[in-house]
Motif scaffolding. Sequence first.
Motif, PDB file in Angstrom:
ATOM      1  N   LEU A  69       0.818  -1.197   0.000  1.00 32.51           N
ATOM      2  CA  LEU A  69       0.000   0.000   0.000  1.00 32.51           C
ATOM      3  C   LEU A  69       0.866   1.267   0.000  1.00 32.51           C
ATOM      4  O   LEU A  69       0.531   2.267  -0.644  1.00 32.51           O
ATOM      5  CB  LEU A  69      -0.927  -0.008   1.211  1.00 32.51           C
ATOM      6  N   LEU A  70       1.998   1.214   0.710  1.00 34.97           N
ATOM      7  CA  LEU A  70       2.920   2.347   0.694  1.00 34.97           C
ATOM      8  C   LEU A  70       3.470   2.580  -0.709  1.00 34.97           C
ATOM      9  O   LEU A  70       3.667   3.723  -1.130  1.00 34.97           O
ATOM     10  CB  LEU A  70       4.077   2.116   1.679  1.00 34.97           C
ATOM     11  N   GLU A  71       3.720   1.498  -1.429  1.00 36.64           N
ATOM     12  CA  GLU A  71       4.158   1.648  -2.822  1.00 36.64           C
ATOM     13  C   GLU A  71       3.049   2.269  -3.665  1.00 36.64           C
ATOM     14  O   GLU A  71       3.300   3.085  -4.551  1.00 36.64           O
ATOM     15  CB  GLU A  71       4.549   0.278  -3.396  1.00 36.64           C
ATOM     16  N   THR A  72       1.808   1.905  -3.365  1.00 38.95           N
ATOM     17  CA  THR A  72       0.671   2.419  -4.129  1.00 38.95           C
ATOM     18  C   THR A  72       0.498   3.919  -3.916  1.00 38.95           C
ATOM     19  O   THR A  72       0.232   4.664  -4.866  1.00 38.95           O
ATOM     20  CB  THR A  72      -0.623   1.686  -3.712  1.00 38.95           C
ATOM     21  N   VAL A  73       0.650   4.372  -2.682  1.00 34.50           N
ATOM     22  CA  VAL A  73       0.435   5.798  -2.391  1.00 34.50           C
ATOM     23  C   VAL A  73       1.696   6.624  -2.588  1.00 34.50           C
ATOM     24  O   VAL A  73       1.696   7.830  -2.381  1.00 34.50           O
ATOM     25  CB  VAL A  73      -0.073   5.994  -0.946  1.00 34.50           C
ATOM     26  N   GLY A  74       2.776   5.965  -3.001  1.00 32.55           N
ATOM     27  CA  GLY A  74       4.034   6.672  -3.223  1.00 32.55           C
ATOM     28  C   GLY A  74       5.062   6.254  -2.205  1.00 32.55           C
ATOM     29  O   GLY A  74       4.960   6.627  -1.039  1.00 32.55           O
TER      30      GLY A  74
ATOM     31  N   PRO B 174       9.333  -0.122   0.346  1.00 33.93           N
ATOM     32  CA  PRO B 174      10.590  -0.855   0.149  1.00 33.93           C
ATOM     33  C   PRO B 174      11.484  -0.284  -0.943  1.00 33.93           C
ATOM     34  O   PRO B 174      12.698  -0.260  -0.790  1.00 33.93           O
ATOM     35  CB  PRO B 174      10.102  -2.269  -0.227  1.00 33.93           C
ATOM     36  N   SER B 175      10.909   0.203  -2.035  1.00 34.50           N
ATOM     37  CA  SER B 175      11.730   0.698  -3.137  1.00 34.50           C
ATOM     38  C   SER B 175      12.444   1.994  -2.820  1.00 34.50           C
ATOM     39  O   SER B 175      13.382   2.379  -3.510  1.00 34.50           O
ATOM     40  CB  SER B 175      10.860   0.900  -4.389  1.00 34.50           C
TER      41      SER B 175
END
Length: 555
Positions: A8-13, A210-211
């Motif tokens: 979800l963190l990847e989804t929101v940036g 993570p990225s």
Amino acid sequence: MVSKIDVLLETVGALGVYQWRQLFLIALGPIAAPLHFISIVFHSIKPTHRCKLPNWENDTFSPFSEVHNQSIYQWIPVDKDGILDACKIYTNNNETVECEEHVFDKSVYWGVTLNEQFNMVCGESVAGTTVKVVFSCGLVAGAIVVGALSDRFGRKVAYVGCLVVGGATGIVAAFSVNYYMFAALRFFIAMCMVGIALIVHIINIEIVGPSGRSYAVAFRNLCWPIGVILTSLFAYFLQDWNNFQLAISVLPIAFSLPVIILLKETPHYLVTKGKHEEAESLFEYIAKTNGKTLPENFMDDLKEDEEAAVTEKVKDIFKAPVLIKRLFIFVYLWFIAGLGYYGLGFNVSNLTGDIFVNNVISGVADLPKTIFVLFAWKFGRKAPTIFCLLFGSAALLISAFMTAFLDTSGYSMVIVIISMVGKLGIATVLAFDYFWSSEMFPSTLRSTLVGFCSLCARVGIILAPIIVDLNLYVKTVFGAYLGALIFGITMFIGGILAFLLPETNKQRMPETIAEANAFLTKRQVTNEADESNVEKFDMQNLSSTTDLIDGKKST
């Protein structure tokens, strides 16, 4: 399975406008904390001194008249080179005794140091070491207490509390009437300052996807050296120890004001504590700030993930010999990281040359570790850690042996720089310890095991000032570089042990003890349930993690 919160963190940036705002806010703590860690180096400055002459109320270190000069040599013993004894004075019976009062040379350090005010020299030198050890004990207590408070009341509350309480205690410490009071207050300052370091690391990991974590960790690692360099500036312009202490204590309180207003709680904390409405609102705010769109019913997936969590106990790791071996190696790596990094930081006072310049060099020596962290995704964790341990060890051993067996009077700065290469090595290892061990321990016990390793680092920090001051009590050919010799040997052993650990770069992290025990090994498990879980773990390719880093959203 990759954590759905991370997805979800990847989804929101993963590292958008929202995260950078938060990162700059929490960066204030790692800038303020080193000033309190390193301040003891300047508090403990011991200017050249001698015994105070009897019947000379206006006695000064430097003679101000011929009569005064004659009186100095009448009362103070001299060695074969004509140098005045720092601790002894003649009696009326022409016997030498250790004196209780001293006068200090003001030609280099014009201010009043802590050692000078509380007379922590000669026979009372052990008091200075005691102050350092008490501070280190506070670091251990803080690692336990503040971490628990952070889990109980939230990251923001604990962070603000450490800034305010640490700053306020520091202000009171500036008015200490003896070194007992100062040491006691430094204990609580240490608790707060190490709490800042721990909480900032947690917030850093929990708000960034993570990225983007390598970049966020690299940014955080830039802040501490800035604080170390600032310590030299404060100490140089405010050489009276109490004014210096007062100035560095106002900073955390000042920094707490924007943090109180602007810092948000982390989504990981809100979700794991069941505060789903607050977590939903926060994710919506992050997405809006970063210009992203959230999937429908995203909170339902997070709740399912929470309900499916596996619970394991610490005692279960004793059934996993591979995990136990790796845990003990990491315990040692964390221990020497705490021992060496803070030991070499405190050791600045033992290096030849100007202490203010040496401390700036010490801070600058920390900066290149950011490069290693940034390239960790390409070069991994194992190779840089081993390289830094062995290269840093070689630098410290060379500096110790050069000082012991060569005339380095004309190359003092060269020795300082070589020593700082050793500090860079152990500083990089300390940075890698955090996420290398996190990637090898199972998710079910990751926080507990990393916390235990961190506690072992604090034990190393307790021993650091003792080793730094060891040359005062044990005379060897290495002199003030005895500590560098010991730090170099421990780092060399760590470099050898690190060869036994696997590379975790681009590998999916183990979720359970069974998976961690079989992680990157050919080991077979005997428990049928565990064997089934491990087979699934081994069969899964790394596409979930790789896709996540590449920006594809998978669960």
